[in-house]
Design a protein around this motif. Structure first.
Motif, PDB file in Angstrom:
ATOM      1  N   VAL A 269       2.692   1.744   8.681  1.00  0.00           N
ATOM      2  CA  VAL A 269       1.461   1.965   9.442  1.00  0.00           C
ATOM      3  C   VAL A 269       0.487   2.758   8.573  1.00  0.00           C
ATOM      4  CG1 VAL A 269       0.474   2.736  11.628  1.00  0.00           C
ATOM      5  CG2 VAL A 269       2.844   1.974  11.540  1.00  0.00           C
ATOM      6  N   GLU A 270      -0.096   2.059   7.600  1.00  0.00           N
ATOM      7  CA  GLU A 270      -1.153   2.683   6.805  1.00  0.00           C
ATOM      8  C   GLU A 270      -2.493   2.441   7.514  1.00  0.00           C
ATOM      9  OE1 GLU A 270      -3.163  -0.025   5.283  1.00  0.00           O
ATOM     10  OE2 GLU A 270      -1.767  -0.929   6.699  1.00  0.00           O
ATOM     11  N   LEU A 271      -3.591   2.681   6.820  1.00  0.00           N
ATOM     12  CA  LEU A 271      -4.896   2.668   7.478  1.00  0.00           C
ATOM     13  C   LEU A 271      -5.220   1.322   8.115  1.00  0.00           C
ATOM     14  CD1 LEU A 271      -7.603   3.901   8.152  1.00  0.00           C
ATOM     15  CD2 LEU A 271      -8.368   3.416   5.819  1.00  0.00           C
ATOM     16  N   THR A 272      -4.993   0.228   7.398  1.00  0.00           N
ATOM     17  CA  THR A 272      -5.340  -1.087   7.941  1.00  0.00           C
ATOM     18  C   THR A 272      -4.499  -1.428   9.169  1.00  0.00           C
ATOM     19  OG1 THR A 272      -6.036  -1.896   5.764  1.00  0.00           O
ATOM     20  CG2 THR A 272      -5.461  -3.543   7.412  1.00  0.00           C
ATOM     21  N   ARG A 273      -3.194  -1.171   9.098  1.00  0.00           N
ATOM     22  CA  ARG A 273      -2.332  -1.486  10.245  1.00  0.00           C
ATOM     23  C   ARG A 273      -2.648  -0.576  11.428  1.00  0.00           C
ATOM     24  NH1 ARG A 273       2.138  -4.344  11.517  1.00  0.00           N
ATOM     25  NH2 ARG A 273       3.575  -3.460  13.055  1.00  0.00           N
ATOM     26  N   ALA A 274      -2.926   0.698  11.173  1.00  0.00           N
ATOM     27  CA  ALA A 274      -3.291   1.600  12.265  1.00  0.00           C
ATOM     28  C   ALA A 274      -4.572   1.123  12.943  1.00  0.00           C
ATOM     29  CB  ALA A 274      -3.470   3.017  11.721  1.00  0.00           C
ATOM     30  N   SER A 275      -5.530   0.653  12.153  1.00  0.00           N
ATOM     31  CA  SER A 275      -6.771   0.134  12.727  1.00  0.00           C
ATOM     32  C   SER A 275      -6.516  -1.138  13.530  1.00  0.00           C
ATOM     33  CB  SER A 275      -7.779  -0.144  11.612  1.00  0.00           C
ATOM     34  OG  SER A 275      -8.040   1.024  10.865  1.00  0.00           O
TER      35      SER A 275
ATOM     36  N   THR B 199      -1.970   5.922   3.289  1.00  0.00           N
ATOM     37  CA  THR B 199      -2.662   5.172   2.241  1.00  0.00           C
ATOM     38  C   THR B 199      -2.848   6.026   0.992  1.00  0.00           C
ATOM     39  OG1 THR B 199      -3.814   3.702   3.779  1.00  0.00           O
ATOM     40  CG2 THR B 199      -4.863   4.089   1.653  1.00  0.00           C
ATOM     41  N   ILE B 200      -3.282   7.267   1.176  1.00  0.00           N
ATOM     42  CA  ILE B 200      -3.495   8.163   0.043  1.00  0.00           C
ATOM     43  C   ILE B 200      -2.177   8.464  -0.664  1.00  0.00           C
ATOM     44  CG2 ILE B 200      -4.247  10.488  -0.602  1.00  0.00           C
ATOM     45  CD1 ILE B 200      -6.259  10.332   1.711  1.00  0.00           C
ATOM     46  N   ARG B 201      -1.126   8.704   0.107  1.00  0.00           N
ATOM     47  CA  ARG B 201       0.180   8.986  -0.484  1.00  0.00           C
ATOM     48  C   ARG B 201       0.693   7.813  -1.300  1.00  0.00           C
ATOM     49  NH1 ARG B 201       3.351   9.990   4.586  1.00  0.00           N
ATOM     50  NH2 ARG B 201       5.162   9.753   3.186  1.00  0.00           N
ATOM     51  N   LEU B 202       0.537   6.609  -0.782  1.00  0.00           N
ATOM     52  CA  LEU B 202       0.970   5.419  -1.522  1.00  0.00           C
ATOM     53  C   LEU B 202       0.253   5.317  -2.856  1.00  0.00           C
ATOM     54  CD1 LEU B 202       1.179   2.688   1.261  1.00  0.00           C
ATOM     55  CD2 LEU B 202       3.042   3.338  -0.270  1.00  0.00           C
ATOM     56  N   ALA B 203      -1.055   5.540  -2.851  1.00  0.00           N
ATOM     57  CA  ALA B 203      -1.822   5.442  -4.089  1.00  0.00           C
ATOM     58  C   ALA B 203      -1.446   6.554  -5.058  1.00  0.00           C
ATOM     59  CB  ALA B 203      -3.320   5.495  -3.774  1.00  0.00           C
TER      60      ALA B 203
ATOM     61  N   ASP C 287      -5.255  -2.373  -2.380  1.00  0.00           N
ATOM     62  CA  ASP C 287      -3.974  -3.081  -2.261  1.00  0.00           C
ATOM     63  C   ASP C 287      -2.981  -2.357  -1.359  1.00  0.00           C
ATOM     64  OD1 ASP C 287      -4.848  -5.110  -3.855  1.00  0.00           O
ATOM     65  OD2 ASP C 287      -3.852  -4.403  -5.673  1.00  0.00           O
ATOM     66  N   THR C 288      -3.205  -1.058  -1.098  1.00  0.00           N
ATOM     67  CA  THR C 288      -2.295  -0.362  -0.187  1.00  0.00           C
ATOM     68  C   THR C 288      -2.293  -0.988   1.203  1.00  0.00           C
ATOM     69  OG1 THR C 288      -4.039   1.248   0.365  1.00  0.00           O
ATOM     70  CG2 THR C 288      -2.495   1.847  -1.398  1.00  0.00           C
ATOM     71  N   SER C 289      -3.379  -1.689   1.547  1.00  0.00           N
ATOM     72  CA  SER C 289      -3.431  -2.326   2.862  1.00  0.00           C
ATOM     73  C   SER C 289      -2.387  -3.430   3.005  1.00  0.00           C
ATOM     74  CB  SER C 289      -4.826  -2.913   3.104  1.00  0.00           C
ATOM     75  OG  SER C 289      -5.117  -3.928   2.164  1.00  0.00           O
ATOM     76  N   LEU C 290      -1.889  -3.957   1.881  1.00  0.00           N
ATOM     77  CA  LEU C 290      -0.943  -5.075   1.936  1.00  0.00           C
ATOM     78  C   LEU C 290       0.435  -4.648   2.420  1.00  0.00           C
ATOM     79  CD1 LEU C 290      -1.900  -6.837  -1.423  1.00  0.00           C
ATOM     80  CD2 LEU C 290      -2.654  -7.423   0.888  1.00  0.00           C
ATOM     81  N   VAL C 291       0.762  -3.358   2.305  1.00  0.00           N
ATOM     82  CA  VAL C 291       2.095  -2.926   2.714  1.00  0.00           C
ATOM     83  C   VAL C 291       2.258  -2.966   4.224  1.00  0.00           C
ATOM     84  CG1 VAL C 291       2.356  -1.478   0.664  1.00  0.00           C
ATOM     85  CG2 VAL C 291       1.498  -0.475   2.786  1.00  0.00           C
TER      86      VAL C 291
ATOM     87  N   GLY D 104      13.852   2.375   1.895  1.00  0.00           N
ATOM     88  CA  GLY D 104      12.864   2.588   2.942  1.00  0.00           C
ATOM     89  C   GLY D 104      11.602   1.784   2.717  1.00  0.00           C
ATOM     90  N   GLN D 105      10.824   1.657   3.761  1.00  0.00           N
ATOM     91  CA  GLN D 105       9.583   0.892   3.682  1.00  0.00           C
ATOM     92  C   GLN D 105       8.593   1.542   2.717  1.00  0.00           C
ATOM     93  OE1 GLN D 105       9.117   1.354   7.856  1.00  0.00           O
ATOM     94  NE2 GLN D 105       9.471  -0.819   8.305  1.00  0.00           N
ATOM     95  N   PHE D 106       8.485   2.851   2.782  1.00  0.00           N
ATOM     96  CA  PHE D 106       7.554   3.530   1.882  1.00  0.00           C
ATOM     97  C   PHE D 106       7.980   3.353   0.432  1.00  0.00           C
ATOM     98  CE2 PHE D 106       5.987   7.083  -0.594  1.00  0.00           C
ATOM     99  CZ  PHE D 106       4.662   7.173  -0.211  1.00  0.00           C
ATOM    100  N   ALA D 107       9.277   3.518   0.156  1.00  0.00           N
ATOM    101  CA  ALA D 107       9.776   3.370  -1.212  1.00  0.00           C
ATOM    102  C   ALA D 107       9.554   1.952  -1.723  1.00  0.00           C
ATOM    103  CB  ALA D 107      11.255   3.736  -1.277  1.00  0.00           C
ATOM    104  N   ALA D 108       9.812   0.952  -0.874  1.00  0.00           N
ATOM    105  CA  ALA D 108       9.617  -0.435  -1.292  1.00  0.00           C
ATOM    106  C   ALA D 108       8.144  -0.725  -1.549  1.00  0.00           C
ATOM    107  CB  ALA D 108      10.173  -1.378  -0.231  1.00  0.00           C
ATOM    108  N   GLY D 109       7.278  -0.261  -0.656  1.00  0.00           N
ATOM    109  CA  GLY D 109       5.850  -0.484  -0.851  1.00  0.00           C
ATOM    110  C   GLY D 109       5.326   0.201  -2.095  1.00  0.00           C
TER     111      GLY D 109
END
Length: 239
Positions: free
Chosen positions: A186-192, A28-32, A176-180, A103-108
């Motif tokens: 597997v960011e914070l919301t998906r991991a939870s 999540t932090i990396r995405l932001a 908004d990072t939770s939307l990816v 990749g998923q990270f790049a797209a997100g």
């Protein structure tokens, strides 16, 4: 829930979910941290293009802002993840080149960058028009070159004027990072969510996610407040 069971679920290692929650938080932090600087640069280009560019440049800038401000963030992520991949594959095939997978990270990150830039562009455009008024006219009257006016007059004033709006956009970006998670990142919301589904303890893991998001927001708010004081101190006239 007994404390022993609570500590076991949140522990690090094969018996707990601490590793996954920590990895999701870091993602999540990396995405932001990737999306915000890239979005700021893109928004700055959009602001200058919409204010001072030629008619085609202004049209493209307005179109970009209108599209990405109007689309839901989830739809933007789907379009970039699936649509951009298809367009890239077709384009490379026409050129006779091997396909490249996005990749998923790049797209997100790209989707979040576009959304952030679309909203930040309006904030920076208003700040640019404020900074290019009397302060820039006074600098031109003193004989400063256009580049110097941009770097030493307009940009500092723009940052001071735009920082509150950009701060709100940064906090919105963290959420908004939770939307990816919809593209299996597997960011914070998906991991939870995965931990809650596996342990049947949704209140525990969603509560932990809420606390982490709140902590990130509080840390960000503190840092942005310090930055705003620094910017004001750097350009305000001494008393």
């Amino acid at each position: 829930m007994p404390m022993e069971e609570l500590f076991r679920l949140l522990s690090f290692g094969p018996d707990g979910w601490g590793d996954q929650i920590l990895a999701g938080t870091w993602l999540t932090i990396r995405l932001a941290l990737v999306s915000a600087p890239a979005g700021f640069v893109l928004a700055l280009l959009l602001a200058y293009g919409r204010d001072r560019g030629s008619a085609p440049v202004r049209f493209l800038g307005e179109a970009f802002v209108t599209v990405f401000r109007g689309l839901p963030e989830l739809l933007t992520i789907f379009i970039i993840y699936y649509g951009a991949q298809m367009a890239l594959t077709e384009g490379l095939a026409v050129l006779g080149l091997a396909p490249i997978e996005i990749g998923q990270f790049a797209a997100g990150a790209l989707a979040l960058t576009c959304v952030f830039a679309a909203f930040a562009a309006d904030v920076l455009l208003a700040s640019l028009r404020y900074a290019s008024g009397e302060p820039a006219d006074a600098a031109r009257a003193l004989g400063l070159k256009p580049l110097h006016i941009c770097l030493f007059i307009e940009l500092p004033l723009m940052l001071r004027h735009a920082l509150p709006g950009l701060s709100n956009l940064w906090l919105a970006l963290i959420r908004d990072t939770s939307l990816v998670s919809v593209i299996a990142l597997v960011e914070l919301t998906r991991a939870s969510r995965l931990a809650a589904a596996a342990t049947r303890e949704p209140f525990l893991f969603y509560g932990i996610a809420c606390l982490i998001y709140l902590a990130l927001s509080l840390i960000s708010a503190f840092g942005l407040a310090r930055l705003q004081r620094l910017v004001r101190r750097g350009i305000e006239e001494p008393r």
